[in-house]
Motif scaffolding. Structure first.
Motif: not given
Length: 106
Positions: A37-40, A42, A50, A53, A98, A101-102
């Motif tokens: 999973r990405d930073a938010v 997803n 990506v 961030v 982390e 973001r996608k």
């Protein structure tokens, strides 16, 4: 006595039921896959794009990836926190999930 029909099923310990062997194998394969999973939050998959961030100093390259840098195609490594990617200036780059973001699909 076990009939021939019962021999075709496998006991699933999680659900406590007898299930088809193909269904049991599919369930085992999906449970062994690592979800990245990405930073938010997803879910990431191979080939996703990506964006970074935050500014990241890249060890060994004496460069900094600036916030907003777009990475077009990623590969999952099997680790829930790392992704492999390519940048035109840096080959063999591994980033922590982390810090990315996608990208939204167009």
């Amino acid at each position: 006595m076990i009939s021939e029909q019962d021999a075709e099923f496998v006991y699933d310990e999680e659900s406590g039921e007898w299930v088809n062997p193909a269904l049991a194998a599919a369930k085992a394969a999906t449970s062994s896959q690592v979800q990245v999973r990405d930073a938010v939050g997803n879910l990431l998959a191979d080939g996703d794009g990506v964006t970074v961030v935050k500014d990241l100093k890249v060890k060994g390259a004496n460069q900094t990836l600036k916030r907003g840098t777009v990475i077009k195609s990623i590969r999952l490594t099997g680790d829930a926190q790392e992704i492999e990617c390519r940048h035109e200036a840096i080959k063999g780059l591994v980033l922590r999930a982390e810090f990315v973001r996608k990208l939204k699909p167009d």
